[in-house]
Design a protein around this motif. Sequence first.
Motif, PDB file in Angstrom:
ATOM      1  N   LEU A  25       0.859  -1.186   0.000  1.00 18.28           N
ATOM      2  CA  LEU A  25       0.000   0.000   0.000  1.00 18.28           C
ATOM      3  C   LEU A  25       0.892   1.231   0.000  1.00 18.28           C
ATOM      4  O   LEU A  25       1.765   1.369   0.857  1.00 18.28           O
ATOM      5  CB  LEU A  25      -0.892   0.028   1.242  1.00 18.28           C
ATOM      6  CG  LEU A  25      -1.644  -1.247   1.621  1.00 18.28           C
ATOM      7  CD1 LEU A  25      -2.491  -0.996   2.867  1.00 18.28           C
ATOM      8  CD2 LEU A  25      -2.497  -1.744   0.475  1.00 18.28           C
ATOM      9  N   LEU A  26       0.681   2.124  -0.971  1.00 15.20           N
ATOM     10  CA  LEU A  26       1.521   3.313  -1.097  1.00 15.20           C
ATOM     11  C   LEU A  26       0.652   4.564  -1.097  1.00 15.20           C
ATOM     12  O   LEU A  26      -0.243   4.712  -1.928  1.00 15.20           O
ATOM     13  CB  LEU A  26       2.335   3.266  -2.387  1.00 15.20           C
ATOM     14  CG  LEU A  26       3.307   2.083  -2.547  1.00 15.20           C
ATOM     15  CD1 LEU A  26       3.972   2.132  -3.909  1.00 15.20           C
ATOM     16  CD2 LEU A  26       4.347   2.098  -1.443  1.00 15.20           C
ATOM     17  N   GLY A  27       0.930   5.451  -0.150  1.00 22.77           N
ATOM     18  CA  GLY A  27       0.277   6.742  -0.160  1.00 22.77           C
ATOM     19  C   GLY A  27       0.863   7.622  -1.246  1.00 22.77           C
ATOM     20  O   GLY A  27       1.836   7.246  -1.923  1.00 22.77           O
ATOM     21  N   PRO A  28       0.288   8.810  -1.486  1.00 23.13           N
ATOM     22  CA  PRO A  28       0.772   9.699  -2.548  1.00 23.13           C
ATOM     23  C   PRO A  28       2.264   9.984  -2.420  1.00 23.13           C
ATOM     24  O   PRO A  28       2.808  10.109  -1.322  1.00 23.13           O
ATOM     25  CB  PRO A  28      -0.061  10.967  -2.331  1.00 23.13           C
ATOM     26  CG  PRO A  28      -1.319  10.485  -1.685  1.00 23.13           C
ATOM     27  CD  PRO A  28      -0.887   9.368  -0.790  1.00 23.13           C
TER      28      PRO A  28
ATOM     29  N   GLN B 212     -19.282   5.284   5.318  1.00 28.57           N
ATOM     30  CA  GLN B 212     -18.855   5.370   6.719  1.00 28.57           C
ATOM     31  C   GLN B 212     -17.666   4.446   6.993  1.00 28.57           C
ATOM     32  O   GLN B 212     -17.559   3.848   8.058  1.00 28.57           O
ATOM     33  CB  GLN B 212     -20.018   5.027   7.658  1.00 28.57           C
ATOM     34  CG  GLN B 212     -21.278   5.859   7.444  1.00 28.57           C
ATOM     35  CD  GLN B 212     -21.001   7.356   7.574  1.00 28.57           C
ATOM     36  OE1 GLN B 212     -20.431   7.815   8.567  1.00 28.57           O
ATOM     37  NE2 GLN B 212     -21.390   8.133   6.558  1.00 28.57           N
ATOM     38  N   ARG B 213     -16.777   4.350   5.994  1.00 24.02           N
ATOM     39  CA  ARG B 213     -15.548   3.553   6.128  1.00 24.02           C
ATOM     40  C   ARG B 213     -14.374   4.473   5.849  1.00 24.02           C
ATOM     41  O   ARG B 213     -14.275   5.046   4.765  1.00 24.02           O
ATOM     42  CB  ARG B 213     -15.530   2.386   5.136  1.00 24.02           C
ATOM     43  CG  ARG B 213     -16.660   1.386   5.292  1.00 24.02           C
ATOM     44  CD  ARG B 213     -16.424   0.464   6.469  1.00 24.02           C
ATOM     45  NE  ARG B 213     -15.233  -0.359   6.299  1.00 24.02           N
ATOM     46  CZ  ARG B 213     -15.206  -1.508   5.616  1.00 24.02           C
ATOM     47  NH1 ARG B 213     -16.300  -1.949   5.000  1.00 24.02           N
ATOM     48  NH2 ARG B 213     -14.105  -2.218   5.550  1.00 24.02           N
ATOM     49  N   ASP B 214     -13.486   4.618   6.807  1.00 27.38           N
ATOM     50  CA  ASP B 214     -12.359   5.537   6.664  1.00 27.38           C
ATOM     51  C   ASP B 214     -11.093   4.758   6.328  1.00 27.38           C
ATOM     52  O   ASP B 214     -10.450   4.170   7.206  1.00 27.38           O
ATOM     53  CB  ASP B 214     -12.158   6.337   7.952  1.00 27.38           C
ATOM     54  CG  ASP B 214     -11.090   7.418   7.802  1.00 27.38           C
ATOM     55  OD1 ASP B 214     -10.606   7.610   6.666  1.00 27.38           O
ATOM     56  OD2 ASP B 214     -10.751   8.060   8.806  1.00 27.38           O
ATOM     57  N   PHE B 215     -10.731   4.748   5.031  1.00 24.89           N
ATOM     58  CA  PHE B 215      -9.519   4.067   4.585  1.00 24.89           C
ATOM     59  C   PHE B 215      -8.327   5.027   4.494  1.00 24.89           C
ATOM     60  O   PHE B 215      -7.226   4.599   4.138  1.00 24.89           O
ATOM     61  CB  PHE B 215      -9.747   3.434   3.207  1.00 24.89           C
ATOM     62  CG  PHE B 215     -10.862   2.427   3.166  1.00 24.89           C
ATOM     63  CD1 PHE B 215     -10.752   1.220   3.836  1.00 24.89           C
ATOM     64  CD2 PHE B 215     -12.027   2.683   2.465  1.00 24.89           C
ATOM     65  CE1 PHE B 215     -11.774   0.276   3.806  1.00 24.89           C
ATOM     66  CE2 PHE B 215     -13.058   1.753   2.421  1.00 24.89           C
ATOM     67  CZ  PHE B 215     -12.935   0.551   3.094  1.00 24.89           C
ATOM     68  N   MET B 216      -8.542   6.290   4.791  1.00 29.52           N
ATOM     69  CA  MET B 216      -7.479   7.292   4.600  1.00 29.52           C
ATOM     70  C   MET B 216      -6.218   7.009   5.415  1.00 29.52           C
ATOM     71  O   MET B 216      -5.102   7.251   4.920  1.00 29.52           O
ATOM     72  CB  MET B 216      -8.023   8.688   4.889  1.00 29.52           C
ATOM     73  CG  MET B 216      -8.998   9.187   3.833  1.00 29.52           C
ATOM     74  SD  MET B 216      -9.522  10.915   4.034  1.00 29.52           S
ATOM     75  CE  MET B 216     -10.709  10.716   5.370  1.00 29.52           C
ATOM     76  N   PRO B 217      -6.312   6.490   6.662  1.00 27.01           N
ATOM     77  CA  PRO B 217      -5.071   6.217   7.411  1.00 27.01           C
ATOM     78  C   PRO B 217      -4.150   5.203   6.737  1.00 27.01           C
ATOM     79  O   PRO B 217      -2.967   5.140   7.050  1.00 27.01           O
ATOM     80  CB  PRO B 217      -5.599   5.677   8.753  1.00 27.01           C
ATOM     81  CG  PRO B 217      -6.954   6.282   8.902  1.00 27.01           C
ATOM     82  CD  PRO B 217      -7.508   6.302   7.507  1.00 27.01           C
ATOM     83  N   LEU B 218      -4.679   4.404   5.807  1.00 30.46           N
ATOM     84  CA  LEU B 218      -3.849   3.411   5.117  1.00 30.46           C
ATOM     85  C   LEU B 218      -2.983   4.029   4.031  1.00 30.46           C
ATOM     86  O   LEU B 218      -2.048   3.387   3.544  1.00 30.46           O
ATOM     87  CB  LEU B 218      -4.746   2.334   4.472  1.00 30.46           C
ATOM     88  CG  LEU B 218      -5.686   1.561   5.383  1.00 30.46           C
ATOM     89  CD1 LEU B 218      -6.521   0.578   4.561  1.00 30.46           C
ATOM     90  CD2 LEU B 218      -4.904   0.822   6.454  1.00 30.46           C
ATOM     91  N   PHE B 219      -3.293   5.270   3.646  1.00 26.82           N
ATOM     92  CA  PHE B 219      -2.619   5.873   2.498  1.00 26.82           C
ATOM     93  C   PHE B 219      -2.173   7.304   2.798  1.00 26.82           C
ATOM     94  O   PHE B 219      -2.438   8.230   2.042  1.00 26.82           O
ATOM     95  CB  PHE B 219      -3.558   5.862   1.274  1.00 26.82           C
ATOM     96  CG  PHE B 219      -3.948   4.492   0.820  1.00 26.82           C
ATOM     97  CD1 PHE B 219      -3.132   3.758  -0.032  1.00 26.82           C
ATOM     98  CD2 PHE B 219      -5.122   3.904   1.276  1.00 26.82           C
ATOM     99  CE1 PHE B 219      -3.491   2.490  -0.441  1.00 26.82           C
ATOM    100  CE2 PHE B 219      -5.493   2.636   0.870  1.00 26.82           C
ATOM    101  CZ  PHE B 219      -4.676   1.923   0.013  1.00 26.82           C
ATOM    102  N   GLU B 220      -1.471   7.478   3.900  1.00 25.52           N
ATOM    103  CA  GLU B 220      -0.907   8.793   4.218  1.00 25.52           C
ATOM    104  C   GLU B 220       0.153   9.153   3.179  1.00 25.52           C
ATOM    105  O   GLU B 220       0.855   8.284   2.656  1.00 25.52           O
ATOM    106  CB  GLU B 220      -0.287   8.778   5.617  1.00 25.52           C
ATOM    107  CG  GLU B 220      -1.261   8.521   6.756  1.00 25.52           C
ATOM    108  CD  GLU B 220      -2.204   9.681   6.984  1.00 25.52           C
ATOM    109  OE1 GLU B 220      -1.893  10.805   6.517  1.00 25.52           O
ATOM    110  OE2 GLU B 220      -3.253   9.481   7.616  1.00 25.52           O
TER     111      GLU B 220
END
Length: 271
Positions: free
Chosen positions: A61-64, A97-105
Amino acid sequence: MKAEREKWSGRVTAKALRFQTGQYELAEEEEICRIILVSGGSFTLVRGGESLLVNPGCVLLLGPGGGLLQQAGHIAPELLGCRFPAGVLPVLKNLMQRDFMPLFEPGAQTALYGPVQWSGRLRTLLGMMQSAESEPESPGMIYLTLILHYVEQECRSEKQDIRPRNETVEQICAYLAANYQQKFSLTDVAARFYLSPYYLSRLFRRVTGQSIVDYINGRRIEAAQRLLESTDLNISAVAEQTGFASAAHFRRVFRETMGTGPLQYRKSHRG
């Protein structure tokens, strides 16, 4: 909800990543997130001044942000990647109502090594996403939502079972993944890395959560899946090419791992 999915689906894409001269460059795109499934070969991820050895069976998993993938060893990596705008994540949070943002900082990377069944499920979804991109109403967002669901589940599972990193074990995994067709014994592997078999066995299980035999069989089953899906080789030939001692041994391990026999698997994964 349908309108929001359609708005973003065209920007959610999947494709095989091809290394050129032993490397693959991740463009410096601030708002693009990536999910990369590693089916074969090892590579080193260089990003933000840090490096990480990535082995087959991994989902990355790679964030920006940019980076460089550098081939490790003589086998070219086999990668299937998905890319999507970071803006998709808050939309999913609002809709589901699912927050996936912490996986892709931004600039972050996470390497997940889940069960073979789990990575196989993701490979199927990524393949379906890739095949459906030419459809007038691409269901890319639906596939992405399913992929993120399984990714989040595995993240939670691995956080509950915190494992230390160990460079020696990472090198052993790379060696085993590159040579899964060979016949191994614990003593052979231990001698190659100047360790005692007892110490290697305990260290490998502590770091990876599985035995060396289970790890090798996982790589063999992944290779067998690809052969069953893409060739007409008989079961004995698939067993031989993937390093199993016999067709009977292959059938038993395949059924134990996948919950179905190899012929049934082929039938259900061939159009």
